[in-house]
Write a protein that holds these residues in place. Sequence first.
Motif, mmCIF file in Angstrom:
data_model
loop_
_atom_site.group_PDB
_atom_site.id
_atom_site.type_symbol
_atom_site.label_atom_id
_atom_site.label_comp_id
_atom_site.label_asym_id
_atom_site.label_seq_id
_atom_site.Cartn_x
_atom_site.Cartn_y
_atom_site.Cartn_z
ATOM 1 N N VAL A 61 0.815 -1.218 0.000
ATOM 2 C CA VAL A 61 0.000 0.000 0.000
ATOM 3 C C VAL A 61 0.848 1.267 0.000
ATOM 4 C CG1 VAL A 61 -1.627 1.357 1.385
ATOM 5 C CG2 VAL A 61 -2.117 -1.024 0.878
ATOM 6 N N PRO A 62 1.867 1.413 0.861
ATOM 7 C CA PRO A 62 2.654 2.652 0.818
ATOM 8 C C PRO A 62 3.316 2.891 -0.537
ATOM 9 C CG PRO A 62 3.110 1.468 2.833
ATOM 10 C CD PRO A 62 2.264 0.569 1.970
ATOM 11 N N PHE A 63 3.816 1.838 -1.169
ATOM 12 C CA PHE A 63 4.445 1.982 -2.481
ATOM 13 C C PHE A 63 3.427 2.465 -3.512
ATOM 14 C CE2 PHE A 63 5.610 0.040 -6.590
ATOM 15 C CZ PHE A 63 6.778 0.766 -6.827
ATOM 16 N N ARG A 64 2.247 1.873 -3.516
ATOM 17 C CA ARG A 64 1.212 2.288 -4.462
ATOM 18 C C ARG A 64 0.733 3.702 -4.171
ATOM 19 N NH1 ARG A 64 -1.994 -3.381 -4.148
ATOM 20 N NH2 ARG A 64 -0.523 -4.602 -5.367
ATOM 21 N N LEU A 65 0.653 4.070 -2.903
ATOM 22 C CA LEU A 65 0.259 5.421 -2.527
ATOM 23 C C LEU A 65 1.300 6.425 -2.994
ATOM 24 C CD1 LEU A 65 -1.715 7.270 -1.004
ATOM 25 C CD2 LEU A 65 -0.343 6.881 1.036
ATOM 26 N N GLU A 66 2.578 6.096 -2.850
ATOM 27 C CA GLU A 66 3.642 6.984 -3.323
ATOM 28 C C GLU A 66 3.554 7.169 -4.835
ATOM 29 O OE1 GLU A 66 6.076 8.754 -1.811
ATOM 30 O OE2 GLU A 66 5.165 8.260 0.105
ATOM 31 N N LYS A 67 3.298 6.101 -5.560
ATOM 32 C CA LYS A 67 3.150 6.228 -7.014
ATOM 33 C C LYS A 67 1.992 7.161 -7.357
ATOM 34 C CE LYS A 67 2.824 2.371 -9.194
ATOM 35 N NZ LYS A 67 2.760 1.013 -9.736
ATOM 36 N N PHE A 68 0.885 7.016 -6.664
ATOM 37 C CA PHE A 68 -0.283 7.856 -6.914
ATOM 38 C C PHE A 68 0.012 9.316 -6.577
ATOM 39 C CE2 PHE A 68 -4.409 9.611 -5.448
ATOM 40 C CZ PHE A 68 -5.072 9.557 -6.661
ATOM 41 N N LEU A 69 0.704 9.560 -5.466
ATOM 42 C CA LEU A 69 1.047 10.927 -5.083
ATOM 43 C C LEU A 69 2.022 11.562 -6.074
ATOM 44 C CD1 LEU A 69 1.362 10.602 -1.206
ATOM 45 C CD2 LEU A 69 -0.467 11.676 -2.511
ATOM 46 N N PHE A 70 2.987 10.784 -6.567
ATOM 47 C CA PHE A 70 3.893 11.323 -7.580
ATOM 48 C C PHE A 70 3.137 11.674 -8.857
ATOM 49 C CE2 PHE A 70 7.598 9.321 -5.335
ATOM 50 C CZ PHE A 70 8.239 10.520 -5.089
ATOM 51 N N TYR A 71 2.195 10.843 -9.244
ATOM 52 C CA TYR A 71 1.375 11.147 -10.424
ATOM 53 C C TYR A 71 0.630 12.466 -10.221
ATOM 54 C CZ TYR A 71 -2.363 10.867 -13.838
ATOM 55 O OH TYR A 71 -3.239 11.154 -14.845
ATOM 56 N N GLY A 72 0.000 12.648 -9.068
ATOM 57 C CA GLY A 72 -0.709 13.896 -8.772
ATOM 58 C C GLY A 72 0.231 15.092 -8.769
ATOM 59 N N PHE A 73 1.439 14.901 -8.236
ATOM 60 C CA PHE A 73 2.427 15.989 -8.228
ATOM 61 C C PHE A 73 2.775 16.410 -9.653
ATOM 62 C CE2 PHE A 73 6.937 17.091 -8.599
ATOM 63 C CZ PHE A 73 6.937 18.282 -7.877
ATOM 64 N N PHE A 74 2.985 15.442 -10.535
ATOM 65 C CA PHE A 74 3.361 15.782 -11.911
ATOM 66 C C PHE A 74 2.202 16.399 -12.685
ATOM 67 C CE2 PHE A 74 6.913 12.742 -11.174
ATOM 68 C CZ PHE A 74 7.922 13.670 -11.335
ATOM 69 N N VAL A 75 0.969 16.030 -12.368
ATOM 70 C CA VAL A 75 -0.188 16.679 -12.995
ATOM 71 C C VAL A 75 -0.243 18.144 -12.572
ATOM 72 C CG1 VAL A 75 -2.712 16.771 -13.011
ATOM 73 C CG2 VAL A 75 -1.548 14.594 -13.320
ATOM 74 N N CYS A 76 -0.040 18.404 -11.289
ATOM 75 C CA CYS A 76 -0.029 19.798 -10.802
ATOM 76 C C CYS A 76 1.139 20.571 -11.390
ATOM 77 C CB CYS A 76 0.042 19.819 -9.281
ATOM 78 S SG CYS A 76 -1.449 19.220 -8.487
ATOM 79 N N LEU A 77 2.303 19.961 -11.498
ATOM 80 C CA LEU A 77 3.465 20.615 -12.087
ATOM 81 C C LEU A 77 3.209 20.960 -13.547
ATOM 82 C CD1 LEU A 77 6.449 21.460 -11.708
ATOM 83 C CD2 LEU A 77 7.066 19.169 -12.530
ATOM 84 N N ASP A 78 2.565 20.051 -14.264
ATOM 85 C CA ASP A 78 2.230 20.315 -15.669
ATOM 86 C C ASP A 78 1.306 21.524 -15.779
ATOM 87 O OD1 ASP A 78 2.116 19.681 -18.512
ATOM 88 O OD2 ASP A 78 0.039 19.052 -18.090
ATOM 89 N N SER A 79 0.297 21.613 -14.953
ATOM 90 C CA SER A 79 -0.610 22.770 -14.980
ATOM 91 C C SER A 79 0.128 24.054 -14.626
ATOM 92 C CB SER A 79 -1.759 22.581 -13.992
ATOM 93 O OG SER A 79 -2.625 21.585 -14.438
#
Length: 101
Positions: A61-79
Motif C-alpha cells: 500500500v505505501p508503495f502504491r500510494l507513493e506512485k499515486f502521489l507522484f502522479y498527482g504531483f506531476f499533474v499539478c506541475l504540468d498545470s
Amino acid sequence: RAEERERLVESLGHVQPKRDDGAVSFSSFLRRELEKGSLPATVTSVIQHKKQSEVRNFFAVPFRLEKFLFYGFFVCLDSFLYIFSFFPIRLVLSASAILAS
C-alpha cells in the motif's frame, strides 16, 4: 444445523470420529483429544496463503500510494508550467495579432 456443519466439515476433507454410546478405549480417547481443533493440511495452507496475501498487500500500500502521489504531483506541475510558460506566450501572440490587424 448440525447436518450443515457435518457437510461443511466433510467438504473440507476433515472427518470427525463417530461417537458411539459404547465403551471408549483409551487410545481412541487420546486420539480424539489430540485431533480436537486440528484442521486438514489443505485448509491450513489456504489460511496461511490468505495471511501471506494480506501481509503483502499491507506492505504494498505505501508503495502504491507513493506512485499515486507522484502522479498527482506531476499533474499539478504540468498545470503550473502551462500557466506560467505557454499561457503568457499565447497571450502575447494573441495581443500582437489583435494589434496588427
